[in-house]
Design an enzyme around this catalytic site. Structure first.
Site, PDB file in Angstrom:
ATOM      1  N   LYS A  78       0.862  -1.182   0.000  1.00  0.00           N
ATOM      2  CA  LYS A  78       0.000   0.000   0.000  1.00  0.00           C
ATOM      3  C   LYS A  78       0.896   1.229   0.000  1.00  0.00           C
ATOM      4  CE  LYS A  78      -3.914   2.064   2.502  1.00  0.00           C
ATOM      5  NZ  LYS A  78      -4.888   1.886   3.587  1.00  0.00           N
ATOM      6  N   SER A 153      -9.744   2.100   2.453  1.00  0.00           N
ATOM      7  CA  SER A 153      -8.779   2.818   1.643  1.00  0.00           C
ATOM      8  C   SER A 153      -7.744   1.925   0.957  1.00  0.00           C
ATOM      9  CB  SER A 153      -8.047   3.849   2.504  1.00  0.00           C
ATOM     10  OG  SER A 153      -7.294   3.224   3.509  1.00  0.00           O
ATOM     11  N   SER A 177     -10.114  -0.277   6.643  1.00  0.00           N
ATOM     12  CA  SER A 177      -9.491  -0.158   5.314  1.00  0.00           C
ATOM     13  C   SER A 177      -8.836  -1.409   4.762  1.00  0.00           C
ATOM     14  CB  SER A 177      -8.457   0.957   5.330  1.00  0.00           C
ATOM     15  OG  SER A 177      -9.118   2.167   5.128  1.00  0.00           O
TER      16      SER A 177
HETATM   17  N1  GLN Z   1     -13.129   4.464   5.723  1.00  0.00           N
HETATM   18  C1  GLN Z   1     -12.593   4.877   6.966  1.00  0.00           C
HETATM   19  C2  GLN Z   1     -12.177   6.322   6.892  1.00  0.00           C
HETATM   20  O1  GLN Z   1     -12.356   6.917   5.899  1.00  0.00           O
HETATM   21  C3  GLN Z   1     -11.474   3.990   7.381  1.00  0.00           C
HETATM   22  C4  GLN Z   1     -10.199   4.284   6.708  1.00  0.00           C
HETATM   23  C5  GLN Z   1      -9.077   3.423   7.156  1.00  0.00           C
HETATM   24  O2  GLN Z   1      -9.264   2.391   7.798  1.00  0.00           O
HETATM   25  N2  GLN Z   1      -7.888   3.875   6.851  1.00  0.00           N
HETATM   26  O3  GLN Z   1     -11.680   6.869   7.819  1.00  0.00           O
END
Ligand code: GLN
Length: 488
Positions: A78, A153, A177
């Site tokens: 990532k 994400s 994410s």
């Molecule tokens: N979708 C969540 C957010 O936007 C989680 C993101 C994540 O786990 N990095 O904060």
């Protein structure tokens, strides 16, 4: 044996008994990555032929790693793990072309294990989002249906594994994410207990919630990753000192594993108005299957979870507003042209470098931390966090594991950003509690209707990472959803 569909242990075994060569394995995946990346945009940075060859040669010469089961296995990181060999952008214009002078601990560890990195996978900007649509480098398309999002994400990592571009990818999970994109793409994603994998060199979003972990085809592959990645790191004071004992050797060999196990489920979550009926149906099928194998499923109620969402959307932006203050256009990252003075440099660099969602979070975070509001928001949210931890602790006195859907819907259509952000935030309703309580949690694919992938989530007590992987592996012993081949 199809190389692209093989498990990591099968590939490692084939290498050892010389039925496959390093070249055959790696080149097959690299060709798939080259072919599919222009279509789905899973990698922000995919090695060109020359760089790939260099990575490959480096690993081939690394004979010391050849006994590791990750030796010669391709990987995507990532794009928030710092890497010396590839740019690290966090999906943001702010870090366009940024080259880190060091490798993240996780990157270094997997390099030492002999993995061949293909590059950096796409992600929501600074890991904020659930659709991979906030990336400055364009959205990731769901490899199983290009009209749908891949989730976020870590959308690039999930899509890359689903499309068989790599057998394993790293991700990070602050509120879901790893698990949510894994669910949307039909793969397995594991968020370990907070502190299990070093965060050093992983660009911070919300430091008290961030956790690195694997996305792969199966729980077994995730276990192989964990056996290498989970160790204390003196460079990360939050990394756990509790020794990790190898999981792969201990994975259950039969579904008898479920005899005598107790699994909790949350009727109030299942009654959630946003939960799609096909997800509920998949949940019921999964639960009935586990019961048929000897598990006892019992309803539990965790009152505090109703407040998890608001607590998260106070705490995560608060930490983000502080973490992201380092991007000021001075030391690294985007710098505006011809600043009038220092203040103009800060303001315009940040204004130009960050996207809308990141700005929204920074503003929210700054607001909840500001004098006069701190007690009303931040402090309250911290109290909720404590209640959530307590509720889980009490629940795990009664049950071994908790089963929930990973997401309230299957992958939704591209273009979500045009919609209400709160609608997107609601995607995380089932995944956020594990981050607030620091618990290990895994999403595994089930697709009873042969339609869009659906993820089921297993939540375990803190530091029972092995138990979560065991549950998921035992489930995957006789189910085949995780083995569905990617359409050629
Ligand atoms: N979708 C969540 C957010 O936007 C989680 C993101 C994540 O786990 N990095 O904060």
């Amino acid at each position: 044996m199809s190389i692209l569909e093989s498990s990591i242990l099968q590939l490692a075994f084939a290498l050892k008994n010389k039925s496959l060569t390093l070249e055959e394995i790696s080149n097959t995946f690299y060709a798939q990555a080259q072919k599919l990346n222009p279509q789905i945009n899973a990698f922000i940075h995919l090695s060109n032929q020359e760089d790939y060859q260099n990575q490959f040669n480096k690993v081939k010469a690394q004979a010391s790693a050849s006994s590791s089961s990750l030796y010669g296995i391709p990987l995507g990181h990532k794009d928030l793990f710092c890497t010396k060999d590839f740019p690290t952008t966090c999906g943001s214009k702010m870090l366009e072309g940024y080259m880190s002078p060091f490798d993240a601990t996780l990157v270094e560890t997997l390099d030492h294990a002999g993995m061949i990195s293909f590059g950096k996978t796409n992600m929501d900007e600074f890991a904020m989002g659930s659709a991979n649509e906030t990336s400055f480098y364009g959205p990731v398309l769901n490899p199983l249906d290009h009209s749908k999002v891949a989730g976020g994400s870590s959308g690039g990592s999930a899509a890359a594994v689903a499309a068989r571009m790599v057998p394993l990818a790293s991700g990070s999970d602050t509120g879901g994410s790893i698990r949510q994109p894994a669910a949307f793409c039909g793969v397995t994603g594991f968020k370990p207990t907070y502190g299990r994998i070093s965060r050093w060199g992983m660009v911070a979003y919300a430091s008290s919630l961030d956790q690195a972990g694997p996305i792969a085809k199966s729980a077994e592959d995730c276990a192989v990753f964990m056996d290498h990645a989970a160790h204390p790191d003196p460079k990360d004071s939050t990394s756990s000192l509790i020794p990790w004992t190898s999981v792969v050797d201990q994975l259950p060999q039969s579904t008898d594993f479920f005899q005598g196990k107790t699994i909790g489920y949350l009727p109030t979550w299942l009654a959630h108005e946003g939960l799609d009926s096909n997800i509920l149906e998949a949940f019921n099928i999964t639960k009935a299957y586990l019961e048929s194998l000897g598990a006892t499923c019992v309803p539990i109620d965790l009152q505090s979870l109703h407040y998890a969402m608001p607590a998260y959307y106070i705490l995560a932006p608060a930490e983000a507003s502080s973490n992201l203050s380092r991007f000021d256009g001075v030391r690294f990252g985007h710098q505006c042209e011809a600043p009038r003075d220092l203040e103009d440099l800060y303001k315009r660099s940040r204004q130009e470098g960050f996207g809308r969602e990141v700005k929204r979070r920074i503003l929210t975070g700054t607001y909840v931390l500001s004098e006069g509001y701190f007690d009303a928001y931040y402090k309250q949210a911290q109290k909720i966090r404590r209640l959530i931890c307590n509720d889980f602790e009490a629940a795990f006195q009664k049950v071994d594991m908790i089963l929930t859907p990973t997401t309230p819907t299957t992958a939704f259509d591209q273009g979500i950003l045009q919609r209400d952000p709160v609608e997107v935030y609601l995607q995380d309703i089932f995944t956020i509690p594990a981050n607030l309580a620091g618990l290990p949690a895994l999403s595994m694919p089930v697709e009873p209707n042969d339609q869009a992938p659906i993820g089921m989530q297993l939540l375990g007590p803190r530091f029972k990472d092995a138990e979560v992987l065991n549950f998921a592996h035992a489930f995957q012993l006789e189910t085949s959803w995780h083995k569905r081949p990617f359409p050629a």
